[in-house]
Motif scaffolding. Structure first.
Motif, PDB file in Angstrom:
ATOM      1  N   ILE A 115       1.799 -23.929 -14.386  1.00  0.00           N
ATOM      2  CA  ILE A 115       2.302 -22.766 -13.579  1.00  0.00           C
ATOM      3  C   ILE A 115       2.667 -21.816 -14.622  1.00  0.00           C
ATOM      4  CG2 ILE A 115       3.201 -23.958 -11.364  1.00  0.00           C
ATOM      5  CD1 ILE A 115       5.841 -24.614 -12.707  1.00  0.00           C
ATOM      6  N   PRO A 116       1.796 -21.057 -15.334  1.00  0.00           N
ATOM      7  CA  PRO A 116       2.311 -20.028 -16.343  1.00  0.00           C
ATOM      8  C   PRO A 116       2.725 -18.947 -15.750  1.00  0.00           C
ATOM      9  CG  PRO A 116      -0.179 -20.295 -16.220  1.00  0.00           C
ATOM     10  CD  PRO A 116       0.178 -21.595 -15.457  1.00  0.00           C
ATOM     11  N   GLU A 117       2.379 -18.520 -14.777  1.00  0.00           N
ATOM     12  CA  GLU A 117       2.642 -17.358 -13.756  1.00  0.00           C
ATOM     13  C   GLU A 117       4.145 -17.549 -13.322  1.00  0.00           C
ATOM     14  OE1 GLU A 117       1.612 -20.189 -10.741  1.00  0.00           O
ATOM     15  OE2 GLU A 117       0.685 -19.648 -12.682  1.00  0.00           O
ATOM     16  N   GLY A 134       6.144 -18.786 -17.525  1.00  0.00           N
ATOM     17  CA  GLY A 134       5.958 -17.856 -18.777  1.00  0.00           C
ATOM     18  C   GLY A 134       6.329 -16.448 -18.596  1.00  0.00           C
ATOM     19  N   LEU A 135       6.234 -15.935 -19.596  1.00  0.00           N
ATOM     20  CA  LEU A 135       6.665 -14.295 -19.514  1.00  0.00           C
ATOM     21  C   LEU A 135       5.544 -13.382 -20.263  1.00  0.00           C
ATOM     22  CD1 LEU A 135      10.293 -14.222 -21.016  1.00  0.00           C
ATOM     23  CD2 LEU A 135       9.616 -14.001 -18.595  1.00  0.00           C
ATOM     24  N   SER A 136       4.967 -12.216 -19.428  1.00  0.00           N
ATOM     25  CA  SER A 136       3.986 -11.621 -20.132  1.00  0.00           C
ATOM     26  C   SER A 136       4.561 -10.662 -21.051  1.00  0.00           C
ATOM     27  CB  SER A 136       3.598 -10.504 -18.755  1.00  0.00           C
ATOM     28  OG  SER A 136       4.501  -9.851 -18.276  1.00  0.00           O
ATOM     29  N   HIS A 174      12.188 -14.996 -26.553  1.00  0.00           N
ATOM     30  CA  HIS A 174      11.639 -16.524 -26.120  1.00  0.00           C
ATOM     31  C   HIS A 174      10.407 -16.498 -24.982  1.00  0.00           C
ATOM     32  CE1 HIS A 174      12.083 -20.684 -24.583  1.00  0.00           C
ATOM     33  NE2 HIS A 174      12.923 -20.805 -25.896  1.00  0.00           N
ATOM     34  N   ASP A 175       9.610 -17.238 -25.207  1.00  0.00           N
ATOM     35  CA  ASP A 175       8.458 -17.106 -24.213  1.00  0.00           C
ATOM     36  C   ASP A 175       8.819 -17.692 -22.678  1.00  0.00           C
ATOM     37  OD1 ASP A 175       8.544 -19.745 -25.084  1.00  0.00           O
ATOM     38  OD2 ASP A 175       6.277 -19.959 -25.494  1.00  0.00           O
ATOM     39  N   GLU A 176      10.024 -18.342 -22.462  1.00  0.00           N
ATOM     40  CA  GLU A 176       9.904 -19.049 -21.227  1.00  0.00           C
ATOM     41  C   GLU A 176      11.157 -17.878 -20.349  1.00  0.00           C
ATOM     42  OE1 GLU A 176      10.671 -23.243 -20.954  1.00  0.00           O
ATOM     43  OE2 GLU A 176      11.410 -22.972 -22.805  1.00  0.00           O
ATOM     44  N   ALA A 177      10.581 -18.145 -18.944  1.00  0.00           N
ATOM     45  CA  ALA A 177      11.611 -17.451 -18.105  1.00  0.00           C
ATOM     46  C   ALA A 177      12.944 -18.015 -17.986  1.00  0.00           C
ATOM     47  CB  ALA A 177      10.825 -17.249 -16.683  1.00  0.00           C
ATOM     48  N   HIS A 186      12.821 -18.837 -11.074  1.00  0.00           N
ATOM     49  CA  HIS A 186      12.357 -18.278 -12.303  1.00  0.00           C
ATOM     50  C   HIS A 186      12.639 -16.765 -12.357  1.00  0.00           C
ATOM     51  CE1 HIS A 186      10.792 -22.047 -12.088  1.00  0.00           C
ATOM     52  NE2 HIS A 186      10.803 -22.332 -13.253  1.00  0.00           N
ATOM     53  N   LEU A 187      13.343 -16.134 -13.516  1.00  0.00           N
ATOM     54  CA  LEU A 187      13.653 -14.897 -13.323  1.00  0.00           C
ATOM     55  C   LEU A 187      13.015 -14.188 -14.824  1.00  0.00           C
ATOM     56  CD1 LEU A 187      15.253 -12.372 -12.578  1.00  0.00           C
ATOM     57  CD2 LEU A 187      17.267 -13.427 -14.129  1.00  0.00           C
ATOM     58  N   ASP A 188      12.330 -13.195 -14.692  1.00  0.00           N
ATOM     59  CA  ASP A 188      11.908 -12.206 -15.716  1.00  0.00           C
ATOM     60  C   ASP A 188      13.059 -11.498 -16.407  1.00  0.00           C
ATOM     61  OD1 ASP A 188      10.810 -10.409 -17.627  1.00  0.00           O
ATOM     62  OD2 ASP A 188       8.846 -10.510 -16.529  1.00  0.00           O
TER      63      ASP A 188
END
Length: 371
Positions: free
Chosen positions: A41-43, A46-48, A83-86, A103-105
């Motif tokens: 579930i990268p979308e 993860g963070l763009s 950091h690369d995690e939301a 999950h929050l950007d």
């Protein structure tokens, strides 16, 4: 004594085999929870964008509340810029005591997922299976039955490890003995002794730490609601709308030098403070990122208290280290791989141990018939 211990070792191994294999298999998978989530579930996780500055916590709080008007924030796992995690925000639906996760950007303030129940994603479902065997939500059963069973399994794991070392006398001298050219019973016996001995230190760590967490979760629940008191139903916000969260986090860093905030606990029941969890500066890789806390009044923002793990004794530091020890997150990828492999050894021990137990029973039965 050893003969009796051997009998208990065999019977307990057979009795707990199936549920214990579920716990071990899921635990080994969950060591790579972050990596699995990033793959599946990268979308969501993860963070763009990972550069630049995070939005302020005050702004992010406003945006979460605006996007989820029927929920209140209960807790929030925050990560440093880059950091690369939301961020993971845990919210409580109004009119209930049910917790959900979003999950929050942190760079845009947009939610990457809608509120989900604890077992919605695969790894979250595996985590529920690991800790409760999915028994807590079955109607008609005690809501803590799963925790009780996993605690018992952890105690049995410790017993199996210690009793195995006692039964297998002089294990240090014969641990690498493996007679491949003998009959299957001998091969399985050597495999069982070898892998049981080599894995026992880590399995004992997993049993002690896992049992502790099952016990502490049950104890906290019993302490707060053992008298029959219901969980608080979230009907209104339990902190001031004007509470300056950025200021509280900054003040927590003043309370503990070089403090790194990692987790915010909002008041989810009346009388609870607003708490900033984090890591105090330490060279000890076993200490968790949540061992020190600073508490504030949720209505006025007034400072209340500080718990600095660096000022505590060996006992409290040992308990805090259980988090990293249980999931093998203290030594990078090599330790995680080792923990994963050792977590799977009970599969081999279960197969070989069951075969040995069955062969011994058949041997005893044959002797009885001859007599």
């Amino acid at each position: 004594m050893r003969k009796t211990l051997h009998k208990w070792h065999g019977w307990i191994g057979i009795i707990i085999l199936i549920p214990f294999l579920f716990v071990c298999l899921t635990g080994s998978i969950l060591i790579f929870k972050k990596e699995i989530d990033a793959w599946l579930i990268p979308e969501v996780t993860g963070l763009s964008q990972t550069g630049g500055e995070r939005l302020s916590l005050n702004t992010l709080t406003e945006r979460v509340n605006a996007q989820l008007p029927d929920y209140e924030i209960g807790s929030w796992e925050i990560f440093p810029a880059g950091h690369d995690e939301a961020d993971r925000v845990f919210v409580i639906k109004e009119g209930t005591d049910e917790w959900h996760k979003v999950h929050l950007d942190p760079y845009t303030g947009e939610l990457l997922s809608q509120p989900t129940t604890p077992g919605h994603y695969l790894t979250d479902w595996l985590l529920e299976l690991h800790y409760t065997l999915l028994l807590n939500d079955i109607e008609g059963l005690d809501e803590h039955l799963g925790l009780i069973i996993t605690f018992i399994l952890a105690v049995f794991l410790v017993f199996m490890g210690i009793s195995g070392l006692i039964i297998y006398r002089r294990f240090w001298a014969r641990v690498f003995t493996l007679r491949w050219n003998q009959r299957l019973l001998v091969v399985f016996s050597d495999l069982h002794k070898m892998f049981g001995t080599l894995a026992s230190p880590i399995l004992l760590i997993l049993g002690i730490t896992g049992g502790y967490y099952s016990a502490i979760i049950y104890w906290e629940e019993f302490k707060e609601h053992g008298d029959g008191a219901e969980h608080h139903i979230m009907s209104e916000r339990l902190y001031a709308d004007h509470l300056d969260i950025d200021s509280l986090v900054a003040r927590s860093q003043d309370a503990i030098d070089d403090f790194k905030p990692t987790y915010l606990l909002f008041p989810f029941e009346p009388e609870l403070p607003f708490t900033v969890f984090g890591r105090a500066p330490t060279a000890n890789p076993l200490l968790s990122n949540y061992g020190s806390v600073v508490n504030f009044d949720p209505w006025t923002g007034a400072y209340q208290s500080t718990y600095n793990l660096n000022e505590q004794g060996v006992g409290m530091k040992t308990l805090d280290s259980f988090r990293r020890l249980h999931f093998g997150t203290f030594g990078g990828l090599p330790i995680k791989i080792l923990w994963c492999v050792v977590g799977l050894t009970p599969l081999l021990l279960g197969i070989t141990g069951t075969y040995l137990w069955w062969q011994r029973r058949n041997k005893s039965a044959r002797k009885g018939r001859r007599r």
